[in-house]
Design a protein around this motif. Structure first.
Motif, PDB file in Angstrom:
ATOM      1  N   LEU A   1       5.167   9.039  10.683  1.00 29.46           N
ATOM      2  CA  LEU A   1       6.160   8.004  10.980  1.00 29.46           C
ATOM      3  C   LEU A   1       6.458   7.128   9.766  1.00 29.46           C
ATOM      4  N   ILE A   2       5.548   7.127   8.782  1.00 32.51           N
ATOM      5  CA  ILE A   2       5.815   6.357   7.555  1.00 32.51           C
ATOM      6  C   ILE A   2       6.079   7.306   6.383  1.00 32.51           C
ATOM      7  N   SER A   3       6.505   8.518   6.740  1.00 33.00           N
ATOM      8  CA  SER A   3       6.941   9.526   5.760  1.00 33.00           C
ATOM      9  C   SER A   3       5.828  10.033   4.848  1.00 33.00           C
ATOM     10  N   LEU A   4       4.579   9.994   5.313  1.00 29.75           N
ATOM     11  CA  LEU A   4       3.496  10.631   4.569  1.00 29.75           C
ATOM     12  C   LEU A   4       3.520  12.116   4.923  1.00 29.75           C
ATOM     13  N   THR A   5       3.484  12.966   3.904  1.00 22.74           N
ATOM     14  CA  THR A   5       3.721  14.393   4.116  1.00 22.74           C
ATOM     15  C   THR A   5       2.469  15.121   4.613  1.00 22.74           C
ATOM     16  N   ASP A   6       1.948  14.701   5.764  1.00 25.64           N
ATOM     17  CA  ASP A   6       0.852  15.430   6.385  1.00 25.64           C
ATOM     18  C   ASP A   6       1.439  16.688   7.035  1.00 25.64           C
ATOM     19  N   MET A   7       0.597  17.477   7.722  1.00 31.94           N
ATOM     20  CA  MET A   7       1.121  18.743   8.219  1.00 31.94           C
ATOM     21  C   MET A   7       2.077  18.560   9.403  1.00 31.94           C
TER      22      MET A   7
ATOM     23  N   LEU B   1       0.835  -1.197   0.000  1.00 35.63           N
ATOM     24  CA  LEU B   1       0.000   0.000   0.000  1.00 35.63           C
ATOM     25  C   LEU B   1       0.865   1.241   0.000  1.00 35.63           C
ATOM     26  N   SER B   2       0.343   2.300  -0.589  1.00 32.06           N
ATOM     27  CA  SER B   2       1.021   3.588  -0.516  1.00 32.06           C
ATOM     28  C   SER B   2       0.892   4.120   0.917  1.00 32.06           C
ATOM     29  N   PRO B   3       1.715   5.097   1.315  1.00 33.86           N
ATOM     30  CA  PRO B   3       1.575   5.668   2.656  1.00 33.86           C
ATOM     31  C   PRO B   3       0.165   6.204   2.931  1.00 33.86           C
TER      32      PRO B   3
ATOM     33  N   THR C   1      -4.188  11.398  12.815  1.00 31.47           N
ATOM     34  CA  THR C   1      -3.492  11.416  11.530  1.00 31.47           C
ATOM     35  C   THR C   1      -2.008  11.761  11.682  1.00 31.47           C
ATOM     36  N   ALA C   2      -1.648  12.372  12.805  1.00 31.28           N
ATOM     37  CA  ALA C   2      -0.242  12.745  13.012  1.00 31.28           C
ATOM     38  C   ALA C   2       0.682  11.530  12.987  1.00 31.28           C
ATOM     39  N   VAL C   3       0.141  10.331  13.272  1.00 32.41           N
ATOM     40  CA  VAL C   3       1.010   9.145  13.322  1.00 32.41           C
ATOM     41  C   VAL C   3       1.549   8.782  11.939  1.00 32.41           C
ATOM     42  N   VAL C   4       0.868   9.228  10.874  1.00 32.42           N
ATOM     43  CA  VAL C   4       1.317   8.837   9.532  1.00 32.42           C
ATOM     44  C   VAL C   4       2.640   9.483   9.170  1.00 32.42           C
TER      45      VAL C   4
END
Length: 219
Positions: free
Chosen positions: A161-167, A81-83, A156-159
């Motif tokens: 950790l898998i380098s998803l560019t959330d804020m 799966l993608s991030p 959503t902040a936990v993502v």
């Protein structure tokens, strides 16, 4: 002097990713909440057991571990799966488990006389649930669903950790590039608050809509 306009723009780009995660994760969470919640009140023991296993597993394990399993372990089973997809799946399944108990509790809270009236009207179990029980149970679910949506937003902040560019991820990038902690994290603090406020007001509006015309239900 640091040109903050570009850095703030970077954080706002991350905010769009956070919003996307929240919306898609909430949709999955609602679907899972109804499937598992109604499964918990099913007449069939196998369905009840499956729903209970899902609820207890995702409530009883850490969202961090669930996210890592979805993103890092599933590829060994041939599922890559993608991030973004991994984040939506982990958050939706996790919050859906909590929402399932909300659905079950609201359905159980509908009085026995309502079910007896459905029998008297010769409604099938499915018809009774769809036309009588759920319309009355939905207003009871919405306040807690609103809380769950806000929890999902914050989760959503936990993502990052898998380098998803959330804020949150973008705020960390800005901090690393500028050396400033106050401005990037104060910015995302305000953005999280505004998003949570929008969810809160949206759910209150929805509560008023669904309770319109229902006697005995507070708005």
């Amino acid at each position: 002097m640091t040109d903050w306009s570009g850095y703030i723009g970077l954080i706002l780009q991350g905010a769009l990713v956070t919003l996307e995660l929240t919306v898609m994760g909430s949709v999955l969470a609602v679907i899972m909440a109804f499937l598992a919640g109604l499964g918990r009140v099913s007449r069939f023991m196998a369905v009840r057991a499956l729903a209970t296993t899902y609820i207890e597993f995702f409530r009883g394990t850490s969202i961090f571990v669930q996210l890592f399993w979805v993103y890092f372990v599933l590829p060994f089973a041939g599922v890559t799966l993608s991030p973004l997809q991994a984040g939506v799946l982990a958050l939706g399944l996790n919050v859906g488990a909590y929402g399932a108990e909300v659905v079950r509790g609201a359905v159980k809270a509908i009085g026995r006389e309502q079910r007896e009236a459905c029998i008297a009207l010769n409604l099938s179990r499915g018809q009774a649930m769809r036309h009588v029980i759920l319309p009355q149970a939905l207003p009871l679910m919405l306040p807690t669903f609103g809380n769950n949506a806000i929890e999902l937003l914050k989760g959503t902040a936990v993502v990052s950790l898998i380098s998803l560019t959330d804020m949150t991820f973008q705020a960390q990038v800005v901090r690393a590039q500028t050396g400033s902690t106050l401005i990037p994290f104060a910015t995302i603090l305000v953005l999280y608050f505004l998003m949570a406020l929008a969810i809160s007001y949206g759910m209150r509006w929805l509560e008023r809509r669904v309770t319109r015309g229902l006697d005995g239900v507070r708005t």
